[in-house]
Every structure is written in structure tokens, then in C-alpha cells.
Design a protein around this motif. Structure first.
Motif, mmCIF file in Angstrom:
data_model
loop_
_atom_site.group_PDB
_atom_site.id
_atom_site.type_symbol
_atom_site.label_atom_id
_atom_site.label_comp_id
_atom_site.label_asym_id
_atom_site.label_seq_id
_atom_site.Cartn_x
_atom_site.Cartn_y
_atom_site.Cartn_z
ATOM 1 N N SER A 22 45.495 -8.891 -22.069
ATOM 2 C CA SER A 22 44.669 -9.125 -23.254
ATOM 3 C C SER A 22 43.327 -8.424 -23.223
ATOM 4 N N TYR A 23 43.069 -7.642 -22.172
ATOM 5 C CA TYR A 23 41.713 -7.147 -21.977
ATOM 6 C C TYR A 23 41.507 -5.705 -22.420
ATOM 7 N N GLY A 24 42.567 -4.922 -22.507
ATOM 8 C CA GLY A 24 42.463 -3.571 -23.037
ATOM 9 C C GLY A 24 41.418 -2.726 -22.342
ATOM 10 N N ASP A 25 40.474 -2.200 -23.128
ATOM 11 C CA ASP A 25 39.451 -1.294 -22.611
ATOM 12 C C ASP A 25 38.371 -2.013 -21.804
ATOM 13 N N GLU A 26 38.440 -3.328 -21.702
ATOM 14 C CA GLU A 26 37.404 -4.074 -21.007
ATOM 15 C C GLU A 26 37.574 -4.059 -19.490
ATOM 16 N N ILE A 27 38.710 -3.596 -19.001
ATOM 17 C CA ILE A 27 38.931 -3.560 -17.560
ATOM 18 C C ILE A 27 38.311 -2.302 -16.960
ATOM 19 N N THR A 28 38.063 -2.355 -15.659
ATOM 20 C CA THR A 28 37.557 -1.205 -14.917
ATOM 21 C C THR A 28 38.571 -0.855 -13.833
ATOM 22 N N ILE A 29 38.886 0.434 -13.720
ATOM 23 C CA ILE A 29 39.867 0.900 -12.741
ATOM 24 C C ILE A 29 39.195 1.891 -11.801
ATOM 25 N N ASP A 30 39.359 1.669 -10.495
ATOM 26 C CA ASP A 30 38.820 2.570 -9.489
ATOM 27 C C ASP A 30 39.904 2.897 -8.468
ATOM 28 N N VAL A 31 39.938 4.146 -8.050
ATOM 29 C CA VAL A 31 40.794 4.570 -6.947
ATOM 30 C C VAL A 31 39.892 4.812 -5.743
ATOM 31 N N PHE A 32 40.294 4.302 -4.590
ATOM 32 C CA PHE A 32 39.432 4.415 -3.413
ATOM 33 C C PHE A 32 40.208 4.953 -2.218
ATOM 34 N N ASP A 33 39.464 5.580 -1.318
ATOM 35 C CA ASP A 33 39.997 6.049 -0.040
ATOM 36 C C ASP A 33 38.926 5.811 1.016
ATOM 37 N N GLU A 34 39.141 6.320 2.214
ATOM 38 C CA GLU A 34 38.181 6.037 3.285
ATOM 39 C C GLU A 34 36.810 6.660 3.024
ATOM 40 N N ASN B 61 49.615 2.189 5.386
ATOM 41 C CA ASN B 61 50.071 3.549 5.719
ATOM 42 C C ASN B 61 49.882 4.517 4.550
ATOM 43 N N LYS B 62 48.959 4.179 3.664
ATOM 44 C CA LYS B 62 48.603 5.040 2.545
ATOM 45 C C LYS B 62 47.116 5.347 2.599
ATOM 46 N N GLU B 63 46.731 6.485 2.041
ATOM 47 C CA GLU B 63 45.325 6.891 2.075
ATOM 48 C C GLU B 63 44.545 6.439 0.853
ATOM 49 N N LEU B 64 45.265 5.948 -0.175
ATOM 50 C CA LEU B 64 44.606 5.558 -1.420
ATOM 51 C C LEU B 64 45.006 4.151 -1.830
ATOM 52 N N GLY B 65 44.092 3.487 -2.495
ATOM 53 C CA GLY B 65 44.379 2.209 -3.126
ATOM 54 C C GLY B 65 43.741 2.179 -4.498
ATOM 55 N N THR B 66 44.124 1.196 -5.303
ATOM 56 C CA THR B 66 43.591 1.055 -6.655
ATOM 57 C C THR B 66 43.059 -0.350 -6.850
ATOM 58 N N VAL B 67 41.905 -0.467 -7.494
ATOM 59 C CA VAL B 67 41.350 -1.781 -7.805
ATOM 60 C C VAL B 67 41.079 -1.855 -9.305
ATOM 61 N N ILE B 68 41.473 -2.977 -9.895
ATOM 62 C CA ILE B 68 41.239 -3.247 -11.309
ATOM 63 C C ILE B 68 40.406 -4.518 -11.400
ATOM 64 N N THR B 69 39.327 -4.470 -12.161
ATOM 65 C CA THR B 69 38.454 -5.642 -12.278
ATOM 66 C C THR B 69 38.172 -5.959 -13.738
ATOM 67 N N HIS B 70 37.944 -7.246 -13.994
ATOM 68 C CA HIS B 70 37.542 -7.680 -15.329
ATOM 69 C C HIS B 70 36.722 -8.949 -15.208
ATOM 70 N N TYR B 71 35.655 -9.001 -15.985
ATOM 71 C CA TYR B 71 34.833 -10.211 -16.033
ATOM 72 C C TYR B 71 34.781 -10.719 -17.465
ATOM 73 N N ASP B 72 35.117 -11.992 -17.631
ATOM 74 C CA ASP B 72 35.101 -12.662 -18.931
ATOM 75 C C ASP B 72 33.935 -13.651 -18.944
ATOM 76 N N PRO B 73 32.786 -13.260 -19.511
ATOM 77 C CA PRO B 73 31.605 -14.132 -19.467
ATOM 78 C C PRO B 73 31.742 -15.381 -20.332
ATOM 79 N N LEU B 74 32.536 -15.312 -21.382
ATOM 80 C CA LEU B 74 32.682 -16.475 -22.260
ATOM 81 C C LEU B 74 33.402 -17.622 -21.558
ATOM 82 N N ASN B 75 34.406 -17.263 -20.762
ATOM 83 C CA ASN B 75 35.194 -18.280 -20.069
ATOM 84 C C ASN B 75 34.845 -18.389 -18.586
ATOM 85 N N HIS B 76 33.854 -17.599 -18.153
ATOM 86 C CA HIS B 76 33.385 -17.641 -16.761
ATOM 87 C C HIS B 76 34.526 -17.356 -15.777
ATOM 88 N N ILE B 77 35.240 -16.262 -16.025
ATOM 89 C CA ILE B 77 36.367 -15.904 -15.162
ATOM 90 C C ILE B 77 36.220 -14.461 -14.688
#
Length: 217
Positions: A13-25, A69-85
Motif C-alpha cells: 500500500s505504500y508505493g513511492d513512499e518506500i526507500t530502497i537501498d542496495v548495500f555491500d561491504e 555468500n553474496k556480496e550484495l543485499g537489499t533493504v527496503i524501509t517505510h515509516y508511517d507517521p500517522l499510525n506510528h509504524i
């Protein structure tokens, strides 16, 4: 990695409100600082939640580089201030929890459901770490969690009403850790890390200014 599936299943339900980052060492600490730093700007989030979450979040990121055993990972984050989640997901397409734990001779014959159940216990490791990252995350989920899942292969471990339940799920090559937190609940961050390190001081020194520290008192 199929990000579309992750977004559809965990952030529908969050669409463009999420943040996506790819990370490595090379950029793991930059990603960690950026994600937690942005959350720190939301003054309505309980500082104690951020103090505990910041520790667990980095540990989960580091788990990808240490155990998948992989060099990359992905993190997705979202903050909902109205519902404090606050929701965050860390995923990789590596060898998965069962194969990783099987590198430890004690768990050589472990089943996938059992591997997911014990991976959040204290000192459970494939031998490459201390086995504390997912354990501390489970304690954070106990104190402020709304939803906590570890998914790998054909199974997902869910914490429901204080019980760990492992059930069959759509196949995922690698590991997914998903956590939803109530950000308006005051907790004791020292208990999340079993009093083994001063996470409050670590967070304060990294993310708060002198003025912010004065306001805490």
C-alpha cells in the motif's frame, strides 16, 4: 532479486513512499547511517526504539555479508507517521538459513523449519559470527514489534503472540528478515541487547547533536 515481489508482498500500500537501498561491504555503514539518520529527524519516534533498532538494523545488514555468500543485499524501509509504524526488510539471494547453519557441524542435518526456528535464538551461528543479531532482533520484536518474520527457502518463521511458528511459504532463494515496529512505545534498549553493550550511548554519539542530548535530559 525480484524487488517487485517483495514490494507487493510486504509493502503493497505504500508505493513511492518506500526507500530502497542496495548495500555491500563498501557502503554498508553509509546505508545504515542514512536510514537511521532519516528516522532520527522524526521527533515523534521514541528515542528508545531508535536506540535499539539502530543496533539490530546494522546487525541484520551485516548478516547478509557474513552469512549469505553474496556480496550484495537489499533493504527496503517505510515509516508511517500517522499510525506510528516503522517497517524494514533486509533481503539477499544467497544460500539461505538452512545451508548457512549447516556449515556448523552441530546443525549439519537440520531441517529448514527447525533452522528458521532456532536462528533467532542466542549464540546460534554457522561459526562465522556470535549468533546475536537475530536474537537481539527477536527481543526488539518482543518489546516493540508488530510483525517479525524470517523467510528462507520454502518456509517462513513468524512470531505471533509471543510464539514462533514456522510454516510453508512461496520459495525465496536466500533470506528475508522483515520487522514492523511500533514507534510510539517506550522500551528499555539495554534489555534488547541483554545488557551486553550500551546501545543507547552508541546511538546517541552517532546520531544526536549536543542539543539533542540535552533535550533527552
Amino acid at each position: 532479486m525480484n524487488l517487485a515481489i517483495l514490494i507487493k508482498q510486504y509493502f503493497p500500500s505504500y508505493g513511492d513512499e518506500i526507500t530502497i537501498d542496495v548495500f555491500d561491504e563498501k557502503n554498508i555503514y553509509d546505508v545504515y547511517q542514512r536510514v537511521v539518520g532519516v528516522l532520527t529527524q522524526h521527533i515523534e519516534i521514541e528515542t528508545t526504539v531508535l536506540q535499539a533498532m539502530s543496533y539490530c538494523f546494522y546487525e541484520i545488514l551485516d548478516n547478509v555479508l557474513t552469512h549469505s555468500n553474496k556480496e550484495l543485499g537489499t533493504v527496503i524501509t517505510h515509516y508511517d507517521p500517522l499510525n506510528h509504524i516503522l517497517s524494514f526488510l533486509v533481503a539477499d539471494d544467497g544460500i539461505g538459513v538452512k545451508a548457512s547453519l549447516s556449515e556448523n557441524v552441530k546443525f549439519a542435518d537440520i531441517s529448514e523449519p527447525d533452522a528458521l526456528k532456532i536462528c533467532i535464538k542466542d549464540t546460534i551461528t554457522d561459526g562465522k559470527g556470535m549468533g546475536f543479531g537475530l536474537y537481539s532482533t527477536s527481543l526488539l520484536a518482543r518489546d516493540a514489534g508488530l510483525r517479525f518474520e524470517v523467510r528462507s527457502g520454502n518456509h517462513t518463521m513468524k512470531v505471533q503472540d509471543g510464539r514462533e511458528v514456522s510454516e510453508e511459504s512461496d520459495f525465496w532463494q536466500g533470506t528475508i528478515v522483515y520487522l514492523q515496529l511500533a514507534t510510539n512505545k517506550e522500551i528499555n534498549p539495554a534489555e534488547v541487547v541483554a545488557n551486553r553493550t550500551n546501545v543507547a550511548a552508541q546511538y546517541n554519539e552517532t546520531f544526536l547533536t549536543d542539543n539533542d542530548l540535552e533535550e533527552l535530559w
